[in-house]
Design an enzyme around this catalytic site. Sequence first.
Site, PDB file in Angstrom:
ATOM      1  N   SER A 181       0.831  -1.198   0.000  1.00 28.94           N
ATOM      2  CA  SER A 181       0.000   0.000   0.000  1.00 28.94           C
ATOM      3  C   SER A 181       0.871   1.255   0.000  1.00 28.94           C
ATOM      4  CB  SER A 181      -0.959  -0.033   1.194  1.00 28.94           C
ATOM      5  OG  SER A 181      -1.989   0.894   1.040  1.00 28.94           O
ATOM      6  N   ASP A 230      -0.673  -4.822  -3.599  1.00 30.62           N
ATOM      7  CA  ASP A 230      -2.014  -4.242  -3.595  1.00 30.62           C
ATOM      8  C   ASP A 230      -2.049  -2.719  -3.543  1.00 30.62           C
ATOM      9  OD1 ASP A 230      -4.601  -5.285  -3.984  1.00 30.62           O
ATOM     10  OD2 ASP A 230      -5.192  -4.633  -1.992  1.00 30.62           O
ATOM     11  N   HIS A 273      -7.258  -6.186   1.825  1.00 37.26           N
ATOM     12  CA  HIS A 273      -6.182  -5.313   1.347  1.00 37.26           C
ATOM     13  C   HIS A 273      -4.836  -5.674   1.963  1.00 37.26           C
ATOM     14  CE1 HIS A 273      -4.042  -1.874  -0.043  1.00 37.26           C
ATOM     15  NE2 HIS A 273      -4.033  -1.256   1.123  1.00 37.26           N
TER      16      HIS A 273
END
Length: 394
Positions: A170, A195, A362
């Site tokens: 992230s 991700d 996530h």
Amino acid sequence: MEKQLHLNLLPSRPPMAGGFQSGGSKMKMGPGRKRDFSPLLWSQYFETVEDVEVENENGNDISLTVACVCQKKKNKHELLKSLYCSGANGPVLLLLHGGGHSALSWAVFTAVICSRIHCRVVAMDLRAHGDTKVKNPDDLSADTMAKDIGKVVEVLYGENPPPIMIIGHSMGGAVAVHTAAANHIPSLLGLCVIDVVEGTAMDALNSMQNFLRSRPKTFKSLENAIEWSVKSGQIRNVESARVSMGGQVKKCEESSSSPGVSNSIEGVIAEEDEEVEEESNKKRMKEDDQEIKKESIFTWRVDLSKTEKYWEGWFRGLSVLFLSCPVPKLLLLAGVDRLDKDLTIGQMQGKFQMQVLPQCGHAVHEDAPEKVADALATFMVRHKFTEFKEGYLC
């Protein structure tokens, strides 16, 4: 797929059917069964923790906490010495966590990857996160954090760093891309981003503040925070939640009210009309705040809402920057729908390797550490960065 925001500033898939739900609902575990939400120690996954002091261009000191794993050396002095020995125990995996998280989010993954391949692991708390201390904690620009990474590598390894594979999730994935593109790591072997995709991230930013306001402001205990993280679907792997949530929350200071709660109260007061009822309302809310302080002793370490001015800088132009990095690249996603146009074209042209890990939220590396470790190990062995350990069947 309904897109909802996650702590790490990207959309996250909602909890799976039959799984955990937010809102404090009880988990159905069957007669006499209770899930363990007690915290786990970092030492079960990392061998040592080092405090590394670096200095930026303006002379401001930053002390970063770096968790290290080395396969042979055990005490602090020997570990530092082995880190300076290029390639002695395989390449270094430099792990960068997502927004609001800490190096502890990589704990379970670290144990798994070290059982798969010959490697060393360095997972650091980024500035203003975890246990890192910095004179200017408000500067979370991509450029500043990328320079921090380069400085840490320089302090750890001097002028001859070992081969390094940088891996980021992230926000940490965005920082990894900026670090690689700026050539802050001269011995960079490869780049792995988990991700984070520019298009999806930029779309998600519009609703980020609403998501942050929806989270609990405080927790009665660390166990309570761990339980919330699992039941809300933020972290779907209970073991990972038990070790990583300690890096996301901290004990509230007794001398001051909970930051999250006090900010909320100020916002309410500002919107009220100046009427006779105002004083009584203020008194009531102060009493509520004091009551919350008595019951809630943990709050978030990082106030992500105050970092909003940097969000766009983390992600805008990220896809093109990622494709421009002149090293082998791996992109791990929780869903193929996260690909934007630039990455779709780049993937078709073979500019990077991509793997989708379904049924993950996530926090892919926390939810499915074995799958992420397998994908990374296969990628690194294929590129001859390292070798599988004897006895490991891929």
